[in-house]
Design a protein around this motif. Structure first.
Motif, short mmCIF file in Angstrom:
data_model
loop_
_atom_site.label_atom_id
_atom_site.label_comp_id
_atom_site.label_asym_id
_atom_site.label_seq_id
_atom_site.Cartn_x
_atom_site.Cartn_y
_atom_site.Cartn_z
N GLY A 1 -52.87 36.91 -58.16
CA GLY A 1 -52.35 38.25 -57.88
C GLY A 1 -51.18 38.23 -56.92
O GLY A 1 -50.55 37.19 -56.67
N TYR A 2 -50.88 39.39 -56.38
CA TYR A 2 -49.81 39.51 -55.40
C TYR A 2 -50.19 38.83 -54.09
O TYR A 2 -51.36 38.86 -53.68
CB TYR A 2 -49.50 40.99 -55.13
CG TYR A 2 -48.53 41.61 -56.10
CD1 TYR A 2 -47.18 41.73 -55.78
CD2 TYR A 2 -48.95 42.06 -57.34
CE1 TYR A 2 -46.28 42.30 -56.67
CE2 TYR A 2 -48.06 42.63 -58.24
CZ TYR A 2 -46.72 42.74 -57.89
OH TYR A 2 -45.83 43.29 -58.79
N ASP A 3 -49.22 38.23 -53.44
CA ASP A 3 -49.41 37.58 -52.14
C ASP A 3 -49.50 38.67 -51.07
O ASP A 3 -48.52 39.36 -50.79
CB ASP A 3 -48.24 36.64 -51.86
CG ASP A 3 -48.42 35.83 -50.58
OD1 ASP A 3 -49.26 36.21 -49.74
OD2 ASP A 3 -47.72 34.81 -50.43
N GLU A 4 -50.67 38.81 -50.46
CA GLU A 4 -50.88 39.90 -49.51
C GLU A 4 -50.26 39.66 -48.14
O GLU A 4 -50.29 40.53 -47.28
CB GLU A 4 -52.37 40.21 -49.41
CG GLU A 4 -52.92 40.70 -50.75
CD GLU A 4 -54.37 41.14 -50.71
OE1 GLU A 4 -54.93 41.26 -49.60
OE2 GLU A 4 -54.95 41.36 -51.79
N LEU A 5 -49.65 38.49 -47.95
CA LEU A 5 -48.84 38.26 -46.75
C LEU A 5 -47.46 38.91 -46.90
O LEU A 5 -46.79 39.17 -45.90
CB LEU A 5 -48.66 36.76 -46.50
CG LEU A 5 -49.91 35.97 -46.14
CD1 LEU A 5 -49.59 34.48 -46.08
CD2 LEU A 5 -50.49 36.43 -44.81
N CYS A 6 -47.05 39.14 -48.14
CA CYS A 6 -45.70 39.64 -48.43
C CYS A 6 -45.71 41.15 -48.68
O CYS A 6 -46.75 41.73 -48.99
CB CYS A 6 -45.13 38.94 -49.67
SG CYS A 6 -44.97 37.15 -49.52
N GLY A 7 -44.54 41.75 -48.57
CA GLY A 7 -44.38 43.15 -48.91
C GLY A 7 -44.60 44.08 -47.74
O GLY A 7 -45.05 43.67 -46.66
N ALA B 1 -48.78 46.87 -49.29
CA ALA B 1 -48.50 47.23 -50.68
C ALA B 1 -49.07 46.20 -51.66
O ALA B 1 -49.53 46.56 -52.75
CB ALA B 1 -46.99 47.38 -50.89
N SER B 2 -49.05 44.92 -51.28
CA SER B 2 -49.58 43.89 -52.18
C SER B 2 -51.09 44.04 -52.36
O SER B 2 -51.61 43.86 -53.46
CB SER B 2 -49.25 42.50 -51.64
OG SER B 2 -47.88 42.22 -51.77
N ALA B 3 -51.79 44.36 -51.28
CA ALA B 3 -53.23 44.58 -51.39
C ALA B 3 -53.52 45.76 -52.31
O ALA B 3 -54.45 45.72 -53.13
CB ALA B 3 -53.83 44.83 -50.01
N ALA B 4 -52.70 46.81 -52.22
CA ALA B 4 -52.88 47.97 -53.09
C ALA B 4 -52.64 47.59 -54.55
O ALA B 4 -53.38 48.01 -55.45
CB ALA B 4 -51.92 49.09 -52.68
N ASP C 1 -41.76 37.22 -54.54
CA ASP C 1 -42.77 36.16 -54.56
C ASP C 1 -43.45 36.06 -55.91
O ASP C 1 -43.60 34.96 -56.47
CB ASP C 1 -43.82 36.41 -53.47
CG ASP C 1 -44.95 35.40 -53.55
OD1 ASP C 1 -44.78 34.26 -53.07
OD2 ASP C 1 -46.01 35.74 -54.13
N ILE C 2 -43.87 37.20 -56.46
CA ILE C 2 -44.59 37.11 -57.73
C ILE C 2 -43.64 36.72 -58.86
O ILE C 2 -44.02 35.98 -59.78
CB ILE C 2 -45.38 38.40 -58.05
CG1 ILE C 2 -46.51 38.06 -59.03
CG2 ILE C 2 -44.48 39.52 -58.57
CD1 ILE C 2 -47.66 39.01 -59.01
N VAL C 3 -42.38 37.16 -58.79
CA VAL C 3 -41.41 36.73 -59.80
C VAL C 3 -41.16 35.23 -59.69
O VAL C 3 -41.07 34.53 -60.71
CB VAL C 3 -40.09 37.51 -59.65
CG1 VAL C 3 -39.01 36.92 -60.56
CG2 VAL C 3 -40.29 38.98 -60.00
#
Length: 301
Positions: free
Chosen positions: A164-170, A67-70, A182-184
């Motif tokens: 951006g969003y951390d693509e390890l998370c989510g 989802a983070s990559a998206a 993470d982003i918050v």
């Protein structure tokens, strides 16, 4: 003010169309919707066929998972001054985008809004629907653990500041969840002005999880919440790491006191601590695209 709405979707053709429809039915005109589809088939494309000719709609099919990559692809593709995020299983209220725009127009320094994710009526003994409503006096630390991607909005310029969003998370990431937390956390720790807005609402219409699925989801939330603080510790944010460890110690002591009063054995924070250690093992900024990388994603989205 143009608002770009980013919606990641994966194998939910039966719900993503309703989410998009609710946004188009709203009372704000200067927007675009970007659906980033990571599904294995074309069922979601078919479900969204009625929007394809609208210039305010953009559909991106990608083999990249998570989802983070998206969301990062959506950020890169968006043209709006403000990027709003929601999920593929919610219904946006009619005034959703208008209320977001009003908040940003009223405060030039405001960088991030967290709205409410409201659950419809359901049998709480049968399962669980994730929900969150900001409350008066809420701290940044509380926001980190409670806020939901399904109702976020932030100025595009903020991504130049925090990445951006951390693509390890989510969902779909190795750390399982808490891409929103993470982003918050990075927003709060950057010093950016944020605001919780309970009057800005989306409904988690299709969010019900029953029985074991609900238990698994809650375990993943715990794991991810630990992981994001492990990531923060690895980045050298000792205040964030210290707050997390102090919270876990406090919860354990409360459990021990209840046990002494005969209320049962204390719940040990094994899942969150396992997540913390897993998150700590990655290099500080691994899989977090910076501003330049986000712009390069936009060239290929």
């Amino acid at each position: 003010m143009q608002i770009s709405v980013v919606i990641p979707t994966y194998q939910r053709p039966q719900t993503v169309g309703q989410t998009v429809r609710s946004i188009f039915a709203g009372d704000y005109e200067n927007f675009e919707v970007i659906v980033v589809d990571q599904s294995k088939d074309d069922a979601s494309r078919v479900a969204l066929a009625g929007f394809m000719a609208d210039p305010r709609f953009r559909y991106i099919k990608t083999p990249r998972l998570g989802a983070s990559a998206a969301r990062n692809l959506g950020i890169a593709a968006g043209k709006g001054e403000v990027i709003a995020f929601t999920d593929d299983d919610v219904t946006a209220e009619a005034g959703w985008l208008a209320k977001i725009a009003a908040e940003f127009n009223a405060d030039a320094e405001l960088q991030f809004i967290s709205g409410a994710l409201v659950a419809p009526e359901y049998d709480r003994s049968a399962g669980y629907i994730p929900e969150f409503t900001p409350f008066k006096g809420m701290t940044g630390w509380q926001l980190v653990l409670m806020a939901a991607n399904a109702n976020f909005a932030m100025r595009r310029a903020l991504f130049d500041r925090i990445g951006g969003y951390d693509e390890l998370c989510g969902p779909g990431g190795v750390l399982k969840s808490s891409d929103d937390g993470d982003i918050v956390l990075r927003i709060v720790r950057s010093g950016a002005r944020w605001k919780g807005c309970p009057h800005i609402q989306v409904t988690h219409t299709y969010g019900f999880r029953a029985g074991a699925l609900a238990d698994t989801l809650l375990d993943e939330y715990d794991y991810g919440n630990g992981a994001i603080f492990g990531r923060a510790a690895r980045r050298g944010d000792l205040l964030a790491a210290g707050w997390f460890m102090a919270r876990e110690t406090k919860l354990l002591l409360r459990g021990m006191m209840r046990a002494l009063r005969g209320a049962g054995a204390p719940s040990l924070p094994r899942t969150r601590l396992a997540g913390f250690w897993h998150g700590f093992q990655f290099s500080p900024h691994e899989n977090i695209p910076g501003a330049a990388e986000l712009r390069s994603l936009g060239l290929t989205a």
